[in-house]
Every structure is written in structure tokens, then in C-alpha cells.
Enzyme design. Structure first.
Site, PDB file in Angstrom:
ATOM      1  N   ASN A  74       0.693  -1.255  -0.195  1.00  0.00           N
ATOM      2  CA  ASN A  74       0.046  -0.145   0.592  1.00  0.00           C
ATOM      3  C   ASN A  74       0.701   0.869   0.026  1.00  0.00           C
ATOM      4  O   ASN A  74       0.764   1.947  -0.576  1.00  0.00           O
ATOM      5  CB  ASN A  74      -1.042  -0.029   1.119  1.00  0.00           C
ATOM      6  CG  ASN A  74      -1.851  -1.235   0.953  1.00  0.00           C
ATOM      7  OD1 ASN A  74      -3.088  -1.018   0.269  1.00  0.00           O
ATOM      8  ND2 ASN A  74      -2.548  -2.627   1.849  1.00  0.00           N
TER       9      ASN A  74
ATOM     10  N   ILE B  59      -1.767  -0.792  17.547  1.00  0.00           N
ATOM     11  CA  ILE B  59      -2.814   0.326  18.425  1.00  0.00           C
ATOM     12  C   ILE B  59      -2.612   1.842  18.271  1.00  0.00           C
ATOM     13  O   ILE B  59      -0.828   1.640  19.201  1.00  0.00           O
ATOM     14  CB  ILE B  59      -3.437  -0.418  19.046  1.00  0.00           C
ATOM     15  CG1 ILE B  59      -4.561  -1.606  18.549  1.00  0.00           C
ATOM     16  CG2 ILE B  59      -4.853   0.439  20.177  1.00  0.00           C
ATOM     17  CD1 ILE B  59      -5.158  -2.244  20.205  1.00  0.00           C
ATOM     18  N   LEU B  60      -2.942   2.617  18.279  1.00  0.00           N
ATOM     19  CA  LEU B  60      -2.412   3.791  18.367  1.00  0.00           C
ATOM     20  C   LEU B  60      -3.207   4.474  19.881  1.00  0.00           C
ATOM     21  O   LEU B  60      -4.126   4.542  19.804  1.00  0.00           O
ATOM     22  CB  LEU B  60      -2.639   4.978  17.467  1.00  0.00           C
ATOM     23  CG  LEU B  60      -1.276   4.905  16.009  1.00  0.00           C
ATOM     24  CD1 LEU B  60      -1.779   5.322  14.867  1.00  0.00           C
ATOM     25  CD2 LEU B  60       0.218   4.719  16.609  1.00  0.00           C
TER      26      LEU B  60
ATOM     27  N   HIS C  52      -7.788  -0.509   5.980  1.00  0.00           N
ATOM     28  CA  HIS C  52      -8.853  -1.187   6.521  1.00  0.00           C
ATOM     29  C   HIS C  52      -9.051  -3.081   5.834  1.00  0.00           C
ATOM     30  O   HIS C  52      -9.854  -2.379   5.461  1.00  0.00           O
ATOM     31  CB  HIS C  52      -9.584  -1.700   7.932  1.00  0.00           C
ATOM     32  CG  HIS C  52     -10.118  -2.891   8.982  1.00  0.00           C
ATOM     33  ND1 HIS C  52      -8.982  -3.449   9.267  1.00  0.00           N
ATOM     34  CD2 HIS C  52     -10.969  -3.620   9.039  1.00  0.00           C
ATOM     35  CE1 HIS C  52      -8.990  -4.493  10.178  1.00  0.00           C
ATOM     36  NE2 HIS C  52     -10.545  -4.693   9.493  1.00  0.00           N
TER      37      HIS C  52
ATOM     38  N   GLU D 248      -7.685  -2.262  -2.014  1.00  0.00           N
ATOM     39  CA  GLU D 248      -6.323  -1.209  -1.212  1.00  0.00           C
ATOM     40  C   GLU D 248      -5.907  -0.918  -1.716  1.00  0.00           C
ATOM     41  O   GLU D 248      -6.316   0.739  -1.608  1.00  0.00           O
ATOM     42  CB  GLU D 248      -5.660  -2.293   0.047  1.00  0.00           C
ATOM     43  CG  GLU D 248      -6.791  -3.002   0.394  1.00  0.00           C
ATOM     44  CD  GLU D 248      -5.238  -4.011   1.548  1.00  0.00           C
ATOM     45  OE1 GLU D 248      -5.228  -4.136   1.667  1.00  0.00           O
ATOM     46  OE2 GLU D 248      -5.847  -3.673   2.768  1.00  0.00           O
TER      47      GLU D 248
END
Ligand code: GRF
Length: 199
Positions: free
Chosen positions: A14, A94-95, A111, A180
Site C-alpha cells: 500500500n 494500536i495507537l 482496513h 486497497e
């Protein structure tokens, strides 16, 4: 020219789609830094090949202590590049809330599932299994703003991805990733365009 910082954890297909779009002039933006929480992420090599600063930032407990400590170091590195937009492209950490608040409205995440479905890191496999059980006819991809949840922020764009009875998991993965790449570039275009309009 909008400044993008891209966060990755792995292969970076990506990220490559974003680099290609910038190089072709399809995005009025430039990737000013690529940061990975995995020092061996192939995506870092893609950044190097494109002449973009490639920054490995693995979590070290005796340096970062905990999630908040890591996020603070990550945020300081990101801020030094003065991003207009932070793009989580295959980013698998995870932020935390302090990080999200610090860059509120400037973090987007890709996602490989439709809103409210298959959260977490096995989305494509779980969609494939649900299809095999006859529970779904298709899956999809979404790009959303990052809020303090996991894969739950305001949705920017979605795209359905068909599943066929003859598909292997690899067939579906390939179709999802192709979708994506297109949706992420289009979403970045939308977001930086709306940033421009807000000025
Ligand atoms: C993609 O499906 C992305 O959405 C997920 O990780 C996969 C690999 O992405 N989070 P990339 O090839 O590293 O960009």
C-alpha cells in the site's frame, strides 16, 4: 504539496501504491517519511528505493517502557516531519489516545474489511471463512479516520470486494489488496483536497 508520513509494519504494497501515485503526479503530495515498528519490514526498502527517509522504530521495553512511552517517541519523530496527513498503511500497532489526540483529524487507516466487520489482523481470512460458511456474499475494504477505538473512526471511503466459490484465500487476498491500493490513493486525494478547501 501536501506532506505525508506513512506508517507500515510489513510488505508495504500500500505504501508502494502511494509512492507510485505521487511519482506519477496523481497525488498533489509527497511522502516525507516512512516509519515501521518492524525493523525488517520490506516496506522500508521500498522507501529507500524511492529516496524517502525510512525509519525503523521497533518497540524496546527498556527504552519505551510501555505503549504510551512508545507512542510519545513515535509522535515526536512524526512531528519532526511536519505532516499534513499520517497514513497507516498496513500498520499493525494500536495507537493510544494521547497519540490520536495529538494528531486529531490527521490520521487515516486502511482496513481490509467493511465498517463494523472483521476487526483486527485476520480480516481477509475471517471473511473467507465466513463466505465458506455461507454467511456473507462479499467482503470489502475501508479507509477511515483514526479515533480512540480500533478500526472504528469516521469512514472516509469503502469498496466492496466480491468473493467467488472458486476463490482460494490467496485469490481473495490478491483481490482485496488490489482494491486497497486504489481506495487508499483515492481516499488520500479526498482528504488532502478537503484540507485544501478548509483553508
Ligand atoms: C493490508 O491488507 C493492510 O490493510 C493490512 O496489512 C495488509 C498488508 O499491507 N493492515 P501492506 O502490503 O503491508 O501495505
Amino acid at each position: 504539496m501536501k506532506r505525508l508520513v506513512v506508517l507500515i509494519s510489513g510488505y508495504g504494497s500500500n505504501l508502494q501504491a502511494i509512492l507510485n501515485a505521487c511519482r506519477r503526479g496523481e497525488l498533489p503530495a509527497k511522502v516525507v517519511a516512512v516509519i515501521s515498528n518492524k525493523a525488517d519490514a520490506f516496506g522500508l526498502q521500498r522507501a529507500i528505493d524511492a529516496g524517502v527517509p525510512a525509519i525503523p522504530l521497533p518497540f524496546y521495553r527498556d527504552l519505551h517502557f510501555d505503549r504510551a512511552g512508545y507512542d510519545e517517541v513515535l509522535a515526536d519523530v512524526i512531528e519532526s516531519y511536519r505532516p499534513d496527513l499520517i497514513v497507516c498503511a498496513g500498520w499493525m500497532r494500536i495507537l493510544g489516545p494521547a497519540f490520536v489526540r495529538r494528531f486529531a483529524g490527521k490520521i487515516i487507516n486502511l482496513h481490509p474489511a467493511l465498517p463494523g466487520t472483521f476487526p483486527g489482523t485476520r480480516s481477509i481470512a475471517e471473511a473467507f471463512e465466513a463466505f465458506q460458511r455461507g454467511e456473507i456474499q462479499h467482503t470489502g475494504v475501508m479507509v477511515h479516520y483514526v479515533d480512540e477505538g480500533v478500526d472504528t473512526g469516521p469512514v472516509i471511503a469503502t469498496c466492496e470486494v466480491p468473493i467467488y466459490p472458486t476463490d482460494s484465500l490467496q485469490d481473495l487476498e490478491r483481490r482485496v489488496h488490489e482494491t486497497e491500493h486504489k481506495l487508499l490513493v483515492a481516499s488520500i486525494w479526498d482528504v488532502i483536497g478537503s484540507q485544501e478547501a478548509e483553508k
